[in-house]
Design a protein around this motif. Structure first.
Motif, mmCIF file in Angstrom:
data_model
loop_
_atom_site.group_PDB
_atom_site.id
_atom_site.type_symbol
_atom_site.label_atom_id
_atom_site.label_comp_id
_atom_site.label_asym_id
_atom_site.label_seq_id
_atom_site.Cartn_x
_atom_site.Cartn_y
_atom_site.Cartn_z
ATOM 1 N N PRO A 1 -31.540 -7.022 -3.417
ATOM 2 C CA PRO A 1 -33.058 -7.754 -3.314
ATOM 3 C C PRO A 1 -32.503 -6.320 -1.470
ATOM 4 O O PRO A 1 -30.651 -6.193 -1.452
ATOM 5 C CB PRO A 1 -33.029 -8.785 -2.620
ATOM 6 N N CYS A 2 -32.486 -6.031 -0.442
ATOM 7 C CA CYS A 2 -32.180 -5.141 0.396
ATOM 8 C C CYS A 2 -32.742 -7.015 1.591
ATOM 9 O O CYS A 2 -33.758 -7.323 1.506
ATOM 10 C CB CYS A 2 -33.900 -4.066 -0.002
ATOM 11 N N PHE A 3 -31.345 -6.277 2.649
ATOM 12 C CA PHE A 3 -31.344 -7.478 2.969
ATOM 13 C C PHE A 3 -31.503 -6.424 4.915
ATOM 14 O O PHE A 3 -31.344 -5.572 4.442
ATOM 15 C CB PHE A 3 -30.172 -8.357 3.278
ATOM 16 N N ILE A 4 -32.446 -6.645 5.509
ATOM 17 C CA ILE A 4 -32.497 -6.469 6.738
ATOM 18 C C ILE A 4 -32.038 -7.600 7.847
ATOM 19 O O ILE A 4 -32.571 -8.789 7.379
ATOM 20 C CB ILE A 4 -34.216 -5.570 7.337
ATOM 21 N N SER B 1 -29.290 -13.716 13.036
ATOM 22 C CA SER B 1 -30.468 -14.360 13.750
ATOM 23 C C SER B 1 -31.466 -13.757 13.156
ATOM 24 O O SER B 1 -32.211 -15.574 13.049
ATOM 25 C CB SER B 1 -30.180 -13.953 15.691
ATOM 26 N N TYR B 2 -31.693 -12.857 12.682
ATOM 27 C CA TYR B 2 -32.409 -12.705 11.927
ATOM 28 C C TYR B 2 -32.336 -12.098 10.512
ATOM 29 O O TYR B 2 -31.140 -11.156 10.478
ATOM 30 C CB TYR B 2 -33.659 -11.861 12.626
ATOM 31 N N ILE C 1 -39.752 -7.208 14.309
ATOM 32 C CA ILE C 1 -37.909 -7.100 14.880
ATOM 33 C C ILE C 1 -37.728 -6.255 15.838
ATOM 34 O O ILE C 1 -38.704 -5.482 16.423
ATOM 35 C CB ILE C 1 -36.749 -6.707 13.510
ATOM 36 N N ASP C 2 -37.799 -6.660 16.923
ATOM 37 C CA ASP C 2 -37.371 -6.700 18.306
ATOM 38 C C ASP C 2 -36.369 -4.734 18.531
ATOM 39 O O ASP C 2 -36.515 -4.067 19.449
ATOM 40 C CB ASP C 2 -36.974 -6.916 19.522
#
Length: 370
Positions: A346-349, A355-356, A331-332
Motif C-alpha cells: 500500500p501507498c500511504f498519504i 491527523s490524516y 486534503i487541504d
C-alpha cells in the motif's frame, strides 16, 4: 391542534427531519412526519427505526395536539406555499387544514399514537466537537465506505474515543481513510461503528459553524448527535471492526513530497481517457527529481511529469486513479507526502502529525495491458 408558523421555519424543520423518512417501508406510519405540539413547543419528528431525527421549530401553538402527516405530500405543500405564515389545524378525525394567504389544502393525517418516537436513551458524558470539525471529518472519510452490504461493517465508520483523542476510520477493501482529532476534554473510552447513511445525513443538515458544538452521546446500541435544536439518533452497526493498526506501517523505501494541486490536476486529466467501469491504472514512475504519470487506454494515452522531492529508491507503481483523486480532494494542505515500500504494498498519504492517513492499495499494471 392548531399552530401558526412561518414558511421558512417550517420548511427548515421539514428539510431536516425528512432525511429520516424511509423511501420504502411496510409500515405506512413511518412515511409520515409527526408534528407534536402537545408539550408547549413544536417538534417535528421522523424515524425509519434505524435513524430518527427530531427538531424543534419556532411558532405559535393555539391548540395543543399531535398529528402525523404524509412526509412527501406535506413537504411538497410547504415548499410550494407563499412565503408567509402557515396555519395548520387538525380535528379529532385527523382531517388537517393547511392554509397560507389564499391557499388552502385539506389532507388526511394519521393518529400520532402509532408513530415510533425516538428511543429514550440514558445519556452519559458527551463528546463535544464543533459542527465544522464533524462536517470535515465526515467529508474527509465518507468516500471510502463500501457501497454494498456484503460486509455490513464496511458500510459504516469506526468512531474510536481514547481519552482526548477521536479516531474516525472508513475502509472498503481497497483503501482506508483515517482522521485523528484532539478533543477539548478527556472522554470515556469507546469504540463503535456508525452507519455511513447516518453520517451522510448529518453532514447535509449540519450548519457547519466553527463556533457551535455538536454533543455526541454513545451507548451500547445507539449514537446520538445533538446540535442547535436538532437531535439525531441512530442505531450502531454490530460487530468487531477490522484491526486497522495491523495494516498501518511507518516503514517506507520511497518517500515523495509533491504539490497536491498539480498531482490532483494531472490524475484528473488522465481520467479523461478512462471510460466509466474501465479499470485502467495510472502509473507513477518515480525518479530523483520528478514523477512521470502515465495512463494508456483504448481511447489513447497520456503522460505528464511533475517535480518532486524524493527520498529513497526509484519506483514504478500503479493505482486506481479514482482512489487517489478521492483522497487528494479532501486534503487541504498545499503539499502532500506519499510513502511507499514496493509496487505491491500500500501507498500511504499522511501528514507529519498523522491527523490524516490515507492508505491506497496498488494495482498490478503489468496484467492491465500496459
Amino acid at each position: 391542534m392548531k399552530l401558526i408558523c412561518s414558511k421558512s421555519n417550517l420548511l427548515y424543520g421539514v428539510n431536516i427531519v425528512i432525511k429520516a423518512v424511509p423511501t420504502r417501508t411496510t409500515m405506512p406510519i413511518l412515511e409520515c412526519i409527526l408534528i407534536d405540539a402537545s408539550q408547549g413547543e413544536i417538534k417535528l419528528i421522523a424515524n425509519d427505526t434505524e435513524l430518527g431525527i427530531e427538531t424543534i421549530i419556532e411558532g405559535t401553538i393555539e391548540e395543543p395536539g399531535i398529528i402525523a402527516l404524509d412526509a412527501k405530500i406535506f413537504s411538497e405543500i410547504v415548499r410550494k406555499l407563499p412565503d408567509n405564515d402557515i396555519v395548520i389545524t387538525s380535528d379529532e378525525s385527523f382531517k388537517t387544514l393547511i392554509t397560507c394567504e389564499k391557499s388552502k389544502f385539506n389532507i388526511i393525517g394519521k393518529l400520532g399514537d402509532d408513530f415510533s418516537y425516538l428511543p429514550v436513551i440514558e445519556k452519559n458524558e458527551p463528546v463535544s466537537i464543533t459542527q465544522f470539525t464533524l462536517k470535515e471529518i465526515i467529508r474527509q472519510t465518507i468516500f471510502s465506505i463500501a457501497d454494498s452490504d456484503n460486509n455490513k461493517l464496511m458500510t459504516g465508520e469506526l468512531f474510536e474515543i481514547n481519552e482526548n483523542k477521536l479516531k474516525v476510520v472508513s475502509l472498503d477493501g481497497h483503501r482506508i481513510s483515517i482522521r485523528n482529532i484532539e478533543l477539548k476534554n478527556s472522554c470515556e473510552t469507546k469504540k463503535v461503528v456508525v452507519p455511513g447513511k447516518t453520517l451522510q445525513e448529518i453532514s447535509k443538515i449540519l450548519p457547519g459553524s466553527a463556533e457551535e458544538y455538536v454533543d455526541i452521546y454513545i451507548t451500547d446500541n445507539h449514537i446520538i448527535f445533538e446540535f442547535e435544536k436538532t437531535t439525531v439518533v441512530s442505531r450502531l452497526i454490530d460487530g468487531e471492526y477490522f484491526k486497522i493498526d495491523q495494516m498501518l506501517s511507518s516503514a517506507y523505501e520511497t518517500k515523495v513530497k509533491i504539490n497536491k494541486r498539480e498531482l490532483l490536476g494531472c490524475i484528473d486529466r488522465a481520467t479523461l481517457l478512462v471510460k466509466e467501469g474501465d479499470k485502467k491504472p495510472i502509473i507513477m514512475d518515480i525518479k530523483d527529481e520528478f514523477m512521470e504519470l502515465k495512463i494508456s487506454s483504448f481511447i489513447g494515452s497520456m503522460n505528464e511529469e511533475i517535480e518532486i522531492e524524493k527520498d529513497g529508491k526509484d519506483m514504478m507503481i500503479g493505482f486506481n486513479p479514482k482512489f487517489f483523486i478521492d483522497a487528494l480532494r479532501v486534503i487541504d494542505e498545499e503539499e502532500v507526502t506519499l510513502y511507499m515500500v514496493n509496487p505491491k504494498a500500500p501507498c500511504f498519504i499522511r501528514d507529519d502529525s498523522d491527523s490524516y492517513i490515507y492508505l491506497i492499495l496498488p494495482v498490478n499494471f503489468n496484467s492491465a495491458g500496459n
